[in-house]
Design an enzyme around this catalytic site. Structure first.
Site, short mmCIF file in Angstrom:
data_model
loop_
_atom_site.label_atom_id
_atom_site.label_comp_id
_atom_site.label_asym_id
_atom_site.label_seq_id
_atom_site.Cartn_x
_atom_site.Cartn_y
_atom_site.Cartn_z
N LYS A 255 0.86 -1.19 0.00
CA LYS A 255 0.00 0.00 0.00
C LYS A 255 0.89 1.23 0.00
O LYS A 255 2.00 1.20 0.51
CB LYS A 255 -0.88 0.03 1.25
CG LYS A 255 -2.14 0.83 1.06
CD LYS A 255 -3.13 0.01 0.24
CE LYS A 255 -4.50 0.58 0.21
NZ LYS A 255 -5.48 -0.40 -0.29
P1 NAD Z 1 -13.17 6.95 -2.99
O1 NAD Z 1 -12.25 8.07 -2.70
O2 NAD Z 1 -13.63 6.68 -4.38
O3 NAD Z 1 -14.50 7.09 -2.08
C1 NAD Z 1 -14.49 7.29 -0.71
C2 NAD Z 1 -15.86 7.80 -0.32
O4 NAD Z 1 -15.95 7.89 1.11
C3 NAD Z 1 -16.16 9.20 -0.85
O5 NAD Z 1 -17.54 9.29 -1.17
C4 NAD Z 1 -15.82 10.10 0.35
O6 NAD Z 1 -16.49 11.34 0.32
C5 NAD Z 1 -16.32 9.23 1.46
N1 NAD Z 1 -15.75 9.52 2.77
C6 NAD Z 1 -14.46 9.78 3.11
N2 NAD Z 1 -14.36 9.98 4.43
C7 NAD Z 1 -15.61 9.80 4.93
C8 NAD Z 1 -16.16 9.85 6.23
N3 NAD Z 1 -15.41 10.14 7.29
N4 NAD Z 1 -17.48 9.60 6.37
C9 NAD Z 1 -18.26 9.30 5.30
N5 NAD Z 1 -17.80 9.23 4.05
C10 NAD Z 1 -16.49 9.49 3.88
O7 NAD Z 1 -12.47 5.65 -2.36
P2 NAD Z 1 -12.82 4.13 -2.64
O8 NAD Z 1 -11.89 3.61 -3.68
O9 NAD Z 1 -14.29 3.97 -2.79
O10 NAD Z 1 -12.34 3.47 -1.27
C11 NAD Z 1 -13.18 3.41 -0.11
C12 NAD Z 1 -12.64 2.33 0.82
O11 NAD Z 1 -12.63 1.08 0.13
C13 NAD Z 1 -11.21 2.54 1.32
O12 NAD Z 1 -11.12 2.00 2.62
C14 NAD Z 1 -10.40 1.71 0.35
O13 NAD Z 1 -9.15 1.31 0.91
C15 NAD Z 1 -11.32 0.53 0.17
N6 NAD Z 1 -11.09 -0.25 -1.04
C16 NAD Z 1 -11.15 0.30 -2.29
C17 NAD Z 1 -10.97 -0.51 -3.40
C18 NAD Z 1 -11.09 0.02 -4.80
O14 NAD Z 1 -11.03 -0.78 -5.74
N7 NAD Z 1 -11.30 1.30 -5.01
C19 NAD Z 1 -10.70 -1.88 -3.26
C20 NAD Z 1 -10.66 -2.42 -1.97
C21 NAD Z 1 -10.86 -1.60 -0.88
#
Ligand code: NAD
Length: 428
Positions: A118
């Site tokens: 990461k």
């Molecule tokens: P992203 O940036 O596309 O979306 C994150 C979302 O969460 C946004 O809508 C943001 O406004 C919101 N957010 C941030 N802080 C917040 C809070 N305190 N309260 C409420 N909403 C909040 O990111 P993503 O890619 O969707 O990732 C989200 C999570 O999923 C992370 O933990 C990431 O590590 C995990 N993840 C992502 C992927 C992927 O393929 N993108 C894969 C596995 C895990």
């Protein structure tokens, strides 16, 4: 005496932060059930390699800012490391080490030939212009040029990074190599070797797992009242998939707060609003709630898809959902896990639930290496098979040992890595 005996304190390693300790505590909770050697347990408690860089950026106004950047590689036992790049003000070495560790378990659980990594840059991406983001990404990639590679460490998008970020990383790396290297990153645009269905894969996988978890509880996903925290790549797609499968999405939120409608939200309208305005801020066609209130709304399924540390010892007792599904990494703390377990609320853990992203990333990498591309139906079917297989193995371990789903997922994952580490041994 000041009450502090510095000599007695355990030597603190640089990544030893609360989030990393949480990842390690989860590992230690699962270890007694995994029956692995002490050597394996000790080796996998530490990331193999961690890099810190400082990334200079000439801002649009001519000033120069320096941003800390990180890349942590947890384990290369099963293959090259794999993991996201996030841009966030809270990125730190400890956060990357924790997330890299979870990536190792996730890849192992899905039987992908990868270890976990990461990385990211500590910055507020929303305060940077597209031009600044491009320059920051390209310089960060150059700083990591010796650390990443298609056979060593393959980045992907994470919080606040996307296909465009991956395209800049791929182009920068390719320029240094002198030829196109699409297999250096995953989650890139289809026009440069990205895979169909990668963008939707994590959210779609979350819903595949939620569906199976409902069936184990003898419920139908259709008709379940769902709350989704986070409306980005994972949460936004999960909300759409839930809506399309007939579940009733009663609440969603992003960083600007949440929206709630007991009768069910119009998810396509929310997407259209976010596409136009950048966030849910100002959406007034239903009740507004805070993120704290959102987590405590009456519902059947709570999908945590924002970030780590959301359901905690403080609010877990007030969560009304009867099934919690972790789309984000590390959203439930150890204290919250214990409270929810006592209340018999199953928590389907992150390393299983959100593994759809890395699984289709693996498909993307394989397609790039072979220069041979599959269609959407084939990828969706392959993903569904992989997720179901991992799901069944996790539930089988949980039933056999009478442990939580998180512990069971960890046990299944640790055994995969342990088998390989025992076979390879410690070099030299
Ligand atoms: P992203 O940036 O596309 O979306 C994150 C979302 O969460 C946004 O809508 C943001 O406004 C919101 N957010 C941030 N802080 C917040 C809070 N305190 N309260 C409420 N909403 C909040 O990111 P993503 O890619 O969707 O990732 C989200 C999570 O999923 C992370 O933990 C990431 O590590 C995990 N993840 C992502 C992927 C992927 O393929 N993108 C894969 C596995 C895990």
């Amino acid at each position: 005496m000041t009450g502090v005996d510095a000599s007695a304190a355990e030597p603190q390693l640089e990544w030893d932060t609360p989030l990393f300790r949480m990842a390690r505590a989860q590992f230690q909770q699962a270890l007694p059930h995994a029956e692995v050697s002490e050597l394996v347990a000790e080796r996998l408690s530490f990331p193999e390699r961690a890099v810190i860089v400082s990334v200079p950026l000439r801002r649009d106004d001519g000033s120069v800012g320096i941003f800390p950047g990180y890349r942590v590689q947890h384990s290369t036992v099963l293959g090259p490391t794999k993991g996201g790049i996030r841009y966030d003000p809270e990125v730190s070495l400890g956060e990357c080490a924790a997330l890299a560790t979870w990536m190792t378990w996730k890849c192992a659980l899905l039987r992908l030939p990868y270890g976990g990594a990461k990385g990211g840059i500590r910055c507020d991406a929303r305060a940077l212009s597209p031009r600044e983001l491009e320059k920051l990404t390209r310089r960060f990639t150059s700083e990591l040029i010796r650390e990443i590679g298609p056979q060593t460490d393959i980045p992907a998008p994470d919080m606040a990074t996307n296909e465009q970020t991956m395209a800049w990383m791929m182009d920068t790396y390719s320029m240094q190599m002198g030829h196109a290297v699409p297999e250096i990153v995953t989650g890139k645009p289809i026009s440069i070797g990205g895979s169909v269905f990668r963008r939707e894969a994590t959210g779609a996988g979350v819903v595949m797992v939620a569906d199976q978890a409902c069936r184990r509880l003898e419920r139908e996903l259709a008709g379940q009242r769902c709350v989704v925290q986070g409306f980005g790549n994972v949460g936004g797609v999960a909300a759409s998939e839930l809506h399309e499968r007939g579940a009733v999405v009663v609440g969603v939120s992003d960083i600007s707060g949440g929206v709630h409608d007991e009768r069910g939200l119009d998810v396509p309208a929310l997407h259209a609003y976010v596409a136009e305005h950048g966030s849910l801020e100002g959406y007034d066609r239903c009740e507004r709630v805070s993120n704290e209130q959102l987590l405590e709304l009456p519902c059947d399924v709570l999908v945590l898809a924002a970030r780590e540390d959301q359901v905690t010892g403080e609010n877990a007792a007030r969560v009304q959902a009867t099934l919690v599904v972790e789309g984000a990494n590390g959203p439930t703390t150890l204290e919250a896990d214990a409270i929810l377990a006592e209340r018999h609320v199953p928590v389907v853990p992150d390393i299983l639930t959100n593994a759809g992203g890395v699984t289709v990333s693996y498909f993307e990498w394989v397609q790039d290496l072979g220069r041979l591309f599959w269609d959407r139906d084939e990828i969706r079917r392959k993903l569904s098979d992989k997720m179901s297989d991992a799901f069944d193995r996790v539930y089988a371990v949980a039933d056999e040992k009478g442990i939580t789903l998180r512990q069971a997922a960890m046990v299944a994952a640790i055994r995969e890595v342990a088998g390989a580490l025992e076979a390879r041994g410690i070099y030299p």
